[in-house]
Motif scaffolding. Structure first.
Motif, short mmCIF file in Angstrom:
data_model
loop_
_atom_site.label_atom_id
_atom_site.label_comp_id
_atom_site.label_asym_id
_atom_site.label_seq_id
_atom_site.Cartn_x
_atom_site.Cartn_y
_atom_site.Cartn_z
N CYS A 272 60.73 91.75 81.72
CA CYS A 272 60.44 93.16 81.97
C CYS A 272 59.83 93.78 80.72
O CYS A 272 60.36 93.62 79.62
N GLN A 274 59.72 96.81 79.98
CA GLN A 274 60.45 97.99 79.55
C GLN A 274 61.75 97.64 78.84
O GLN A 274 61.98 98.06 77.73
N CYS A 275 62.60 96.84 79.49
CA CYS A 275 63.93 96.60 78.92
C CYS A 275 64.06 95.18 78.36
O CYS A 275 65.07 94.84 77.75
N CYS A 310 61.35 94.76 85.65
CA CYS A 310 62.46 94.29 86.45
C CYS A 310 62.72 95.35 87.53
O CYS A 310 62.29 96.49 87.39
N CYS A 313 64.24 98.76 86.31
CA CYS A 313 63.34 99.69 85.63
C CYS A 313 62.31 100.26 86.60
O CYS A 313 61.97 101.43 86.54
ZN LIG Z 1 63.69 96.30 82.99
#
Ligand SMILES: [Zn+2]
Length: 322
Positions: A272, A274-275, A310, A313
């Protein structure tokens, strides 16, 4: 003669019944004891502590399950010729069915037509879907179908991941749950632990039906076109070809297909953006392809406007935009 045969049969039945009724009684007692055992096990503190221990994982599974249902609920079309109410039925209400339905049932769009149209629809399905069900070769429709493909494919992947994750959780508590419960009460165990039922059917795929019935009703032909992942991929290519032919900008961007989805995931290392969660840590993690600038805000399907997120997110991002 018949009377005598009847009497003999009745006598035989009476004899049999007499001989096997203790067996019924035993079976009944076993059943009752089992039900009582099951009942008290699910009330026991031992079971409740197991349930509490894995609670977060189960909640996560249920969240993913709801997310998948949302993905499946992607609305079909933005730009569609209105031919009246005869030929179109929204697939939406089917999507809310949570219980298991057979794979053969699909959300249908039915078009009643002549025999010739029905026969020709079989030879050139996409051509006829566009022509008779009013799907114009426009940028909006292309985007809508790309979006459906993106979401449906994520839903299909998600279902597999979810099932695998559920098995993993159930395996992790295997030694704590009595064998009898695991063997004979599997469904109830899942339910009592708090798992929501996963709808594994593919009934949410849109289906276009061309059907012809003769006036007398004796002859009829059917042509079913199910928009599964494979057909959606091909339909996206089909629409883009049509649009390209009209020299539009669609030719200058990438198409959201299964292949591109795979490429973006590979590029982002199956993690992912983002995370940072990745399939290396969480093998059953559902990864989705997201438009960094959403299509609704003018974002294009170009590789630099796409990223791997993911499902958690992506869900959060989706909620923010709405
Ligand atoms: Zn994520």
């Amino acid at each position: 003669m018949q009377f005598i045969v009847g009497l003999i049969i009745i006598a035989l039945l009476m004899y049999l019944l007499n001989a096997i009724w203790p067996l019924f009684l035993v079976l009944f007692i076993v059943f009752a004891v089992w039900k009582a055992y099951e009942f008290f096990y699910y009330k026991s503190s031992k079971f409740l502590s197991i349930k509490q221990r894995i609670d977060t994982y189960i909640n996560d599974c249920n969240d993913l399950n709801r997310h998948i249902e949302d993905l499946k609920d992607t609305s079909l079309l933005a730009d569609r010729t209105d031919y009246g109410d005869a030929s179109y039925r929204d697939s939406r209400k089917w999507n809310y069915q949570r219980k298991h339905i057979k794979d053969q049932k699909y959300a249908p769009n039915v078009y009643n037509c002549s025999r010739t149209v029905c026969d020709n629809a079989r030879k050139k399905p996409f051509e006829y879907v566009c022509k008779y069900l009013g799907i114009k070769a426009t940028e909006e429709n292309l985007s809508a179908f790309e979006n459906i493909l993106n979401n449906f494919e994520a839903a299909e992947e998600g279902k597999k991941n979810l099932q695998a994750e559920k098995e993993k959780i159930l395996n992790s508590i295997q030694t704590d749950v009595p064998v009898l419960i695991r063997k004979f009460s599997k469904k109830k165990l899942e339910q009592k632990l708090g798992f929501e039922q996963i709808d594994m059917s593919t009934a949410y795929f849109p289906k276009y039906v061309f059907q012809y019935t003769s006036s007398g009703g004796n002859a009829s032909t059917h042509c079913d076109i199910v928009m599964d992942i494979d057909n959606l991929n091909r339909f996206v290519l089909f629409l883009s070809e049509k649009i390209k032919f009209k020299k539009s900008v669609a030719g200058q961007r990438a198409l959201m297909t299964s292949k591109l989805r795979q490429q973006i995931k590979e590029r982002d290392g199956y993690a992912c953006k983002q995370c940072g969660a990745s399939v290396h840590q969480e093998p059953n993690l559902l990864l989705e392809i997201d438009h960094i600038i959403p299509v609704s805000k003018g974002g294009l399907t170009t590789e630099d406007n796409l990223q791997t997120l993911c499902w958690r997110c992506n869900r959060k991002k989706g909620a923010k935009i709405q």
